[in-house]
Design a protein around this motif. Structure first.
Motif, PDB file in Angstrom:
ATOM      1  N   ILE A  81      27.736 -26.099  54.884  1.00 20.62           N
ATOM      2  CA  ILE A  81      28.224 -26.332  53.547  1.00 20.62           C
ATOM      3  C   ILE A  81      28.432 -25.365  52.189  1.00 20.62           C
ATOM      4  O   ILE A  81      28.538 -26.040  51.190  1.00 20.62           O
ATOM      5  CB  ILE A  81      27.072 -27.637  52.975  1.00 20.62           C
ATOM      6  N   PRO A  82      27.631 -24.242  53.150  1.00 21.51           N
ATOM      7  CA  PRO A  82      27.331 -23.315  51.484  1.00 21.51           C
ATOM      8  C   PRO A  82      28.562 -23.384  50.261  1.00 21.51           C
ATOM      9  O   PRO A  82      27.877 -23.357  48.910  1.00 21.51           O
ATOM     10  CB  PRO A  82      26.828 -22.090  51.834  1.00 21.51           C
ATOM     11  N   SER A  83      29.570 -22.606  51.289  1.00 20.35           N
ATOM     12  CA  SER A  83      30.789 -22.598  50.310  1.00 20.35           C
ATOM     13  C   SER A  83      31.114 -23.405  49.573  1.00 20.35           C
ATOM     14  O   SER A  83      32.522 -23.710  48.538  1.00 20.35           O
ATOM     15  CB  SER A  83      31.683 -22.257  51.498  1.00 20.35           C
ATOM     16  N   ALA A  84      30.637 -24.851  49.285  1.00 17.35           N
ATOM     17  CA  ALA A  84      31.683 -26.041  48.781  1.00 17.35           C
ATOM     18  C   ALA A  84      31.335 -26.012  47.132  1.00 17.35           C
ATOM     19  O   ALA A  84      29.573 -26.042  46.939  1.00 17.35           O
ATOM     20  CB  ALA A  84      31.352 -27.235  49.410  1.00 17.35           C
ATOM     21  N   PRO A  85      31.854 -26.351  46.542  1.00 22.59           N
ATOM     22  CA  PRO A  85      31.228 -26.234  44.621  1.00 22.59           C
ATOM     23  C   PRO A  85      30.559 -27.588  44.691  1.00 22.59           C
ATOM     24  O   PRO A  85      28.948 -27.120  44.162  1.00 22.59           O
ATOM     25  CB  PRO A  85      32.468 -26.549  43.993  1.00 22.59           C
ATOM     26  N   TYR A  86      30.365 -28.585  44.867  1.00 25.24           N
ATOM     27  CA  TYR A  86      29.756 -29.525  44.656  1.00 25.24           C
ATOM     28  C   TYR A  86      28.861 -30.198  46.320  1.00 25.24           C
ATOM     29  O   TYR A  86      28.414 -31.519  45.954  1.00 25.24           O
ATOM     30  CB  TYR A  86      30.237 -30.613  43.855  1.00 25.24           C
ATOM     31  N   ASN A  87      29.129 -30.043  47.168  1.00 30.96           N
ATOM     32  CA  ASN A  87      28.880 -30.622  47.757  1.00 30.96           C
ATOM     33  C   ASN A  87      28.567 -32.234  48.498  1.00 30.96           C
ATOM     34  O   ASN A  87      27.355 -32.078  49.136  1.00 30.96           O
ATOM     35  CB  ASN A  87      27.400 -29.633  48.914  1.00 30.96           C
ATOM     36  N   GLY A  88      29.289 -32.518  47.575  1.00 34.53           N
ATOM     37  CA  GLY A  88      29.465 -34.076  47.745  1.00 34.53           C
ATOM     38  C   GLY A  88      27.433 -35.385  48.025  1.00 34.53           C
ATOM     39  O   GLY A  88      27.582 -35.987  48.712  1.00 34.53           O
ATOM     40  N   GLY A  89      26.294 -34.547  47.007  1.00 32.18           N
ATOM     41  CA  GLY A  89      25.441 -34.851  46.831  1.00 32.18           C
ATOM     42  C   GLY A  89      24.300 -34.285  48.092  1.00 32.18           C
ATOM     43  O   GLY A  89      23.234 -35.016  48.112  1.00 32.18           O
ATOM     44  N   ALA A  90      25.349 -33.653  48.402  1.00 29.81           N
ATOM     45  CA  ALA A  90      23.536 -32.911  50.047  1.00 29.81           C
ATOM     46  C   ALA A  90      22.768 -32.200  49.049  1.00 29.81           C
ATOM     47  O   ALA A  90      22.924 -31.932  48.050  1.00 29.81           O
ATOM     48  CB  ALA A  90      24.031 -31.732  50.421  1.00 29.81           C
ATOM     49  N   ASN A  91      20.769 -32.650  49.385  1.00 28.84           N
ATOM     50  CA  ASN A  91      20.401 -32.006  49.417  1.00 28.84           C
ATOM     51  C   ASN A  91      20.319 -30.853  48.985  1.00 28.84           C
ATOM     52  O   ASN A  91      19.427 -30.397  50.392  1.00 28.84           O
ATOM     53  CB  ASN A  91      19.048 -32.871  49.968  1.00 28.84           C
ATOM     54  N   LEU A  92      20.436 -29.541  48.220  1.00 32.80           N
ATOM     55  CA  LEU A  92      20.767 -28.584  48.621  1.00 32.80           C
ATOM     56  C   LEU A  92      19.532 -27.591  47.477  1.00 32.80           C
ATOM     57  O   LEU A  92      19.569 -26.274  47.688  1.00 32.80           O
ATOM     58  CB  LEU A  92      22.491 -27.636  48.155  1.00 32.80           C
ATOM     59  N   GLU A 105      34.130 -17.991  37.443  1.00 31.84           N
ATOM     60  CA  GLU A 105      35.594 -18.270  38.517  1.00 31.84           C
ATOM     61  C   GLU A 105      35.600 -19.526  38.948  1.00 31.84           C
ATOM     62  O   GLU A 105      34.392 -19.505  39.750  1.00 31.84           O
ATOM     63  CB  GLU A 105      35.920 -16.777  39.238  1.00 31.84           C
ATOM     64  N   GLN A 106      36.050 -20.259  39.670  1.00 33.73           N
ATOM     65  CA  GLN A 106      35.439 -21.963  40.277  1.00 33.73           C
ATOM     66  C   GLN A 106      35.840 -21.455  41.725  1.00 33.73           C
ATOM     67  O   GLN A 106      34.349 -21.913  42.039  1.00 33.73           O
ATOM     68  CB  GLN A 106      36.532 -22.473  39.877  1.00 33.73           C
ATOM     69  N   THR A 107      36.538 -20.665  42.100  1.00 32.47           N
ATOM     70  CA  THR A 107      37.232 -20.373  43.466  1.00 32.47           C
ATOM     71  C   THR A 107      36.942 -19.074  44.624  1.00 32.47           C
ATOM     72  O   THR A 107      36.525 -18.863  44.618  1.00 32.47           O
ATOM     73  CB  THR A 107      38.074 -20.756  44.062  1.00 32.47           C
ATOM     74  N   ARG A 108      36.688 -17.970  43.063  1.00 32.63           N
ATOM     75  CA  ARG A 108      36.756 -16.042  43.871  1.00 32.63           C
ATOM     76  C   ARG A 108      35.130 -16.495  43.768  1.00 32.63           C
ATOM     77  O   ARG A 108      35.703 -14.932  45.253  1.00 32.63           O
ATOM     78  CB  ARG A 108      37.896 -15.085  43.339  1.00 32.63           C
ATOM     79  N   PHE A 109      34.329 -16.468  43.509  1.00 39.61           N
ATOM     80  CA  PHE A 109      32.772 -15.734  43.928  1.00 39.61           C
ATOM     81  C   PHE A 109      32.505 -16.270  44.542  1.00 39.61           C
ATOM     82  O   PHE A 109      32.544 -18.161  44.050  1.00 39.61           O
ATOM     83  CB  PHE A 109      32.400 -14.735  42.208  1.00 39.61           C
ATOM     84  N   PHE A 110      31.474 -16.636  44.566  1.00 42.98           N
ATOM     85  CA  PHE A 110      30.211 -17.320  45.458  1.00 42.98           C
ATOM     86  C   PHE A 110      28.686 -17.023  44.562  1.00 42.98           C
ATOM     87  O   PHE A 110      27.965 -15.129  44.698  1.00 42.98           O
ATOM     88  CB  PHE A 110      30.407 -17.183  46.868  1.00 42.98           C
ATOM     89  N   ARG A 111      27.877 -17.815  44.587  1.00 40.54           N
ATOM     90  CA  ARG A 111      26.640 -17.031  44.374  1.00 40.54           C
ATOM     91  C   ARG A 111      25.622 -17.553  45.348  1.00 40.54           C
ATOM     92  O   ARG A 111      25.426 -18.392  46.039  1.00 40.54           O
ATOM     93  CB  ARG A 111      26.073 -18.037  43.068  1.00 40.54           C
ATOM     94  N   PRO A 112      24.003 -17.399  45.082  1.00 38.58           N
ATOM     95  CA  PRO A 112      23.118 -17.405  46.167  1.00 38.58           C
ATOM     96  C   PRO A 112      22.731 -19.398  46.587  1.00 38.58           C
ATOM     97  O   PRO A 112      22.409 -19.723  47.520  1.00 38.58           O
ATOM     98  CB  PRO A 112      22.228 -16.677  46.482  1.00 38.58           C
ATOM     99  N   ALA A 113      23.026 -19.724  45.274  1.00 38.80           N
ATOM    100  CA  ALA A 113      22.034 -20.718  45.618  1.00 38.80           C
ATOM    101  C   ALA A 113      23.034 -21.858  44.572  1.00 38.80           C
ATOM    102  O   ALA A 113      23.336 -21.718  43.292  1.00 38.80           O
ATOM    103  CB  ALA A 113      20.562 -20.929  44.930  1.00 38.80           C
ATOM    104  N   TYR A 114      22.788 -22.873  44.987  1.00 39.27           N
ATOM    105  CA  TYR A 114      23.209 -24.251  44.051  1.00 39.27           C
ATOM    106  C   TYR A 114      23.192 -24.295  42.635  1.00 39.27           C
ATOM    107  O   TYR A 114      23.594 -24.679  41.776  1.00 39.27           O
ATOM    108  CB  TYR A 114      23.109 -25.701  44.812  1.00 39.27           C
ATOM    109  N   ARG A 115      21.646 -24.138  42.458  1.00 38.87           N
ATOM    110  CA  ARG A 115      20.508 -23.786  41.458  1.00 38.87           C
ATOM    111  C   ARG A 115      19.962 -22.711  41.135  1.00 38.87           C
ATOM    112  O   ARG A 115      19.590 -22.277  41.541  1.00 38.87           O
ATOM    113  CB  ARG A 115      19.676 -24.910  40.873  1.00 38.87           C
ATOM    114  N   CYS A 116      20.359 -22.608  39.561  1.00 37.39           N
ATOM    115  CA  CYS A 116      20.074 -20.815  39.583  1.00 37.39           C
ATOM    116  C   CYS A 116      19.442 -20.692  37.168  1.00 37.39           C
ATOM    117  O   CYS A 116      20.565 -21.368  37.255  1.00 37.39           O
ATOM    118  CB  CYS A 116      20.717 -19.297  39.749  1.00 37.39           C
TER     119      CYS A 116
END
Length: 138
Positions: A81-92, A105-116
């Motif tokens: 689940i973690p690498s998807a941008p919106y995750n289909g409504g999963a409770n994250l 960037e939309q695809t090249r970099f990653f953040r630790p949490a869905y919300r911050c």
């Protein structure tokens, strides 16, 4: 005219500026977000910013694998689940992984949490950002 504004500086050059509340942000929340920059945190936005300085801050990584992220000791998101941008409504909310979209960037970099707070001033700091803030202040 109320406008959102901020200039967070860097860990070596702290600065922030905010104006009055806007329709989407409270000035105090913008000031807290900008203070995050002064403590070494990077923006987790995925909208382009051609003026962004180079480099990757400690709350951002370029590897989608949570097991190789600098915050791997905090990972709680389920595999796949973690690498998807919106995750289909999963409770994250509250989960830590590698969430796609950060550092303008939309695809090249990653953040630790869905919300911050470093992504949206309507949210609180994620576990990784809280960890970095506490380390910087201690």
């Amino acid at each position: 005219l109320p406008r959102r504004g901020g200039a967070g500086g860097t860990a070596d050059f702290p600065a922030f500026v905010t104006n009055t509340d806007s329709a989407t942000d409270k000035w105090t929340d913008v000031a807290i977000h900008e203070l995050g920059h002064a403590l070494g945190l990077g923006d987790e936005y995925d909208s382009p910013n051609p003026d962004a300085p180079p480099g990757i801050e400690p709350n951002i990584c370029a590897d989608p694998d949570p097991a190789r992220a600098p915050w791997r000791h905090l990972v709680t998101a389920p595999p796949g689940i973690p690498s998807a941008p919106y995750n289909g409504g999963a409770n994250l909310d509250g989960k830590v992984g590698t969430f796609q979209g950060a550092r303008y960037e939309q695809t090249r970099f990653f953040r630790p949490a869905y919300r911050c707070m470093m992504r949206s001033t309507r949210d609180s700091f994620c576990p990784r950002c809280r960890e970095l803030i506490l380390a910087r202040l201690s």
